[in-house]
Design a protein around this motif. Structure first.
Motif, short mmCIF file in Angstrom:
data_model
loop_
_atom_site.label_atom_id
_atom_site.label_comp_id
_atom_site.label_asym_id
_atom_site.label_seq_id
_atom_site.Cartn_x
_atom_site.Cartn_y
_atom_site.Cartn_z
N LEU A 240 98.62 13.35 32.34
CA LEU A 240 97.33 12.69 32.58
C LEU A 240 96.29 13.51 31.83
O LEU A 240 95.83 14.55 32.30
CB LEU A 240 97.01 12.65 34.08
N GLN B 181 87.91 5.72 33.41
CA GLN B 181 86.63 5.78 34.11
C GLN B 181 85.54 5.05 33.34
O GLN B 181 84.66 4.43 33.92
CB GLN B 181 86.23 7.23 34.37
N HIS C 244 95.79 9.83 39.31
CA HIS C 244 94.47 10.46 39.34
C HIS C 244 94.04 10.78 40.77
O HIS C 244 93.47 11.86 41.04
CB HIS C 244 93.44 9.55 38.67
N PHE D 218 97.62 4.77 37.05
CA PHE D 218 96.53 5.72 36.81
C PHE D 218 95.80 6.06 38.10
O PHE D 218 95.52 7.24 38.38
CB PHE D 218 95.55 5.17 35.79
N ILE E 200 91.52 10.00 31.44
CA ILE E 200 90.46 9.94 32.45
C ILE E 200 89.20 9.33 31.85
O ILE E 200 88.52 8.51 32.48
CB ILE E 200 90.19 11.35 33.01
N GLN F 72 93.36 14.48 42.21
CA GLN F 72 92.04 14.78 42.75
C GLN F 72 92.14 15.40 44.14
O GLN F 72 91.29 16.24 44.50
CB GLN F 72 91.20 13.50 42.80
#
Length: 692
Positions: free
Chosen positions: A343, A352, A170, A166, A348, A174
């Motif tokens: 994803l 998070q 991610h 992940f 997320i 990003q």
């Protein structure tokens, strides 16, 4: 550098190659392998000639832009009609601007409806180079370990990323978002990302965050078969909001060598219906093209004819945009996506939130209305009551409806609580008792085989109909279908101890969409507390906290009971569970069923039996659905020919109320012969009997 205008006619034809980081192809020659034949892509949703319903709605055929604008040579009646139409002034509607929505320009001279809103701007396409070779290697490794094709999934549910995977996925996504922010100079956050192995199907022309609706000219809607020609000649194209309208920008980054595959070009079109693209891209690994999701960037991807194409797709949204709960777990997938890794927003949220040790939705905006929007919808919503914490709501001294009726399903108690919170009467239903009843072995193997045979001969999918009208059953097919459905009705009548009449039946092959939670004969309307209506955004939480749900009559309110009978065994498919919920908005079902072949379950159609069917992940699920009504209930004329259909119904056959009514009458009309007795032979027989 992006080519916005066609090249000179002297441009030599040839195979398109990437000469730079992300080179658009030459546009001066007619595409030979990438552009589909005229009308084949854009007419994919066209169902042929206009239906009677379209004509009644006032749709008109397109006669051409010049003929529509001519004034001197037109007939006097046409000129009068045009002048009369131009004198009419349409009241401009106020578009919604809540939550950072940006309304697209509407043209009330041609279309009386508002254009959809967007969240993007500026709108130019941008070439970016956000990824290094190490990033590409990591994404390719993640794709090999988690890949799946949602056309035929090999996983029961979406795999959960490890913490390391992940963080890598991610973090790389990003990096793409950061490059887009630097290019467009507007704030945006990562919404979702996908690693896609494009197949031979590709993607048809579309805009990511709005959906094509219709084409208009001078207040009239253009017929379906003329929409493309009209749009090309200047008619007004109406767009409606898409499920992803909360997003702003998209980006496609190449993860494979463009020399390693044929096709797979990203094409951009100047407007809806355009025949030729204005730009085409085949990017080098690590480089990509970013663009907004509005109609200014209608794009397509041609199918990969040979080789291997892998891309990273990234979607963003403004920081203030709220993600609908129904979209958090959705994996972006089209037939051309091929094997992919997703994803999602839920991934997320989960990861998070785990890091912050808070609720999964800690980062989501709490309210999308900042009070500045003056459209009718937002002003009406502000008058409604926002939902507070259940403890603070119950502290007012009024008991919760759920608490007051927790001991059972007593109708008097429930109606009393409804009067306390909602001033509107609940929809009247014709069912009772409300318990679910099992129908074990209601059908024999011969019955199941007969329904399979009828289904194979007459099946159709109403999402993309094969037949122009409902197929006509053969005499034996109707007799068998009606006899088997009536057999189920008789079993329901015996279990429920009341007379029932067969209203309609269907045989459905449930697909991957399934059916969302619903009640058959009533329809959700609103949520109330202390005689005030709850805001739409808070309805689910309020219902879960004990607020009163108001139901209105559905078109099928004349019915009372339903039944589901399995025609396949549970081991033949994955998913496809029949789920029952104790209330509207409940997170988890109270009961799940996977029936054996020939077994069924009957239940009433009111809000006491809210039910859903999960999508079929693999295999083949076939069920017989039966709906009944009381003997005194009359079927409305507009419901007799209706075929029950939802997105998850799949390939189906229908025995409608009109079939049950007309087939026997048709058979009586066909029987026109009358046995004739020969008078001479009859006299001879009488003489012989008298002589004896």
């Amino acid at each position: 550098m992006t080519v916005e205008a066609p090249a000179t006619p002297n441009t030599p034809p040839g195979l398109l190659r990437s000469t730079g980081k992300c080179s658009p192809a030459v546009l001066g020659v007619e595409p030979t392998t990438c552009t589909p034949p005229e009308g084949s892509v854009w007419d994919s949703d066209d169902t042929g000639s206009p239906s009677t319903e379209e004509l009644l709605k006032g749709k008109v055929s397109w006669t051409g832009d010049q003929s529509a604008r001519q004034s001197g040579s037109s007939a006097s009646s046409t000129a009068d009609d045009d002048s009369e139409r131009q004198t009419k002034t349409l009241t401009p509607l106020i578009p919604c601007t809540a939550g950072g929505k940006k309304p697209m320009a509407s043209c009330f001279e041609h279309c009386p409806q508002l254009q959809a809103f967007i969240r993007c701007g500026p709108h130019h396409r941008a070439e970016i180079s956000p990824l290094e070779q190490d990033d590409i290697d990591q994404l390719q490794d993640i794709w090999r370990r988690y890949r799946d094709d949602l056309t035929w999934p090999r996983f029961e549910k979406k795999p959960i990323f490890s913490t390391e995977d992940f963080d890598a996925f991610h973090g790389i996504a990003q990096k793409v978002v950061d490059a887009m922010v630097e290019e467009y100079q507007v704030p945006m956050v990562l919404d979702q990302a996908t690693i896609s192995n494009t197949n031979h199907v590709g993607h048809p022309p579309h805009a990511d965050n709005v959906q094509f609706d219709s084409v208009w000219w001078r207040g009239k809607r253009i017929r379906s078969e003329d929409e493309i020609v009209a749009a090309r000649e200047g008619a007004f194209v109406l767009w409606r909001a898409e499920k992803t309208s909360y997003r702003s920008y998209s980006c496609s980054v190449a993860l494979s060598d463009p020399e390693g595959y044929e096709g797979g070009e990203v094409q951009f079109f100047s407007k809806w219906g355009s025949k030729d693209p204005i730009a085409r891209y085949k990017c080098e690994p690590g480089h990509g093209v970013a663009f907004c999701g509005c109609p200014r960037n209608i794009h397509a991807v041609t199918g990969v004819k040979e080789g291997f194409r892998l891309v990273l797709l990234v979607w963003t949204r403004p920081p203030e945009a709220r993600v609908p709960d129904s979209q958090a777990h959705v994996c972006y997938f089209r037939p051309g996506t091929g094997r992919g890794v997703w994803l999602t927003t839920a991934d997320i949220q989960r990861c998070q939130a785990r890091k912050h040790r808070e609720d999964e939705k800690w980062w989501m905006p709490k309210d999308t209305d900042d009070g500045s929007c003056q459209c009718e919808k937002c002003t009406t919503e502000r008058k409604k009551m926002p939902w507070q914490d259940p403890e603070s709501s119950t502290s007012t001294g009024t008991s919760s409806p759920r608490t007051s009726s927790a001991s059972g399903t007593d109708a008097a108690c429930e109606e009393e609580s409804n009067q306390v919170h909602c001033p509107l009467p609940q929809a009247a239903t014709l069912c009772g008792p409300h318990d679910r009843v099992q129908l074990p072995s209601v059908l024999t193997k011969n019955d199941v085989w007969a329904l399979h045979s009828i289904w194979e001969q007459n099946q159709d999918d109403l999402s993309h109909p094969w037949y122009k009208k409902k197929p006509t059953f053969q005499r034996k097919e109707f007799d068998d279908f009606y006899r088997i459905a009536q057999k189920v009705v008789d079993a329901m009548s015996a279990k429920l101890k009341q007379p029932l009449v067969l209203d309609q039946a269907a045989v459905n092959c449930t697909n991957h969409h399934g059916h969302p939670p619903h009640a058959d004969n009533v329809q959700f309307d609103s949520v109330w507390w202390n005689e005030r209506q709850i805001r739409s955004a808070d309805e689910v939480r309020a219902a879960q906290g004990g607020a009163q749900v108001h139901w209105k009559l559905a078109k099928t309110a004349y019915r009372n009971y339903s039944a589901t009978v399995a025609l396949t065994d549970p081991w033949q498919y994955g998913g496809g569970e029949l789920e029952f919920f104790n209330s509207w908005g409940a997170k988890h079902p109270t009961e799940k069923m996977r029936l054996n072949t020939g077994d069924g379950v009957a239940f009433c159609g009111c809000q006491r039996n809210i039910h859903a069917v999960t999508g079929v992940k693999w295999g083949f699920r076939l069920v017989l659905l039966v709906w009944t009504r009381p003997p005194h209930s009359t079927v409305p004329e507009d419901q007799k020919h209706v075929c029950y259909f939802r997105q998850g119904s799949g390939l189906s056959i229908w025995l409608t109320s009109a079939d049950i009514e007309h087939y026997p009458a048709r058979r009586r009309r066909q029987k026109t012969w009358v046995p004739i007795v020969n008078d001479t032979e009859e006299d001879d027989e009488e003489k012989e009997s008298s002589a004896a």
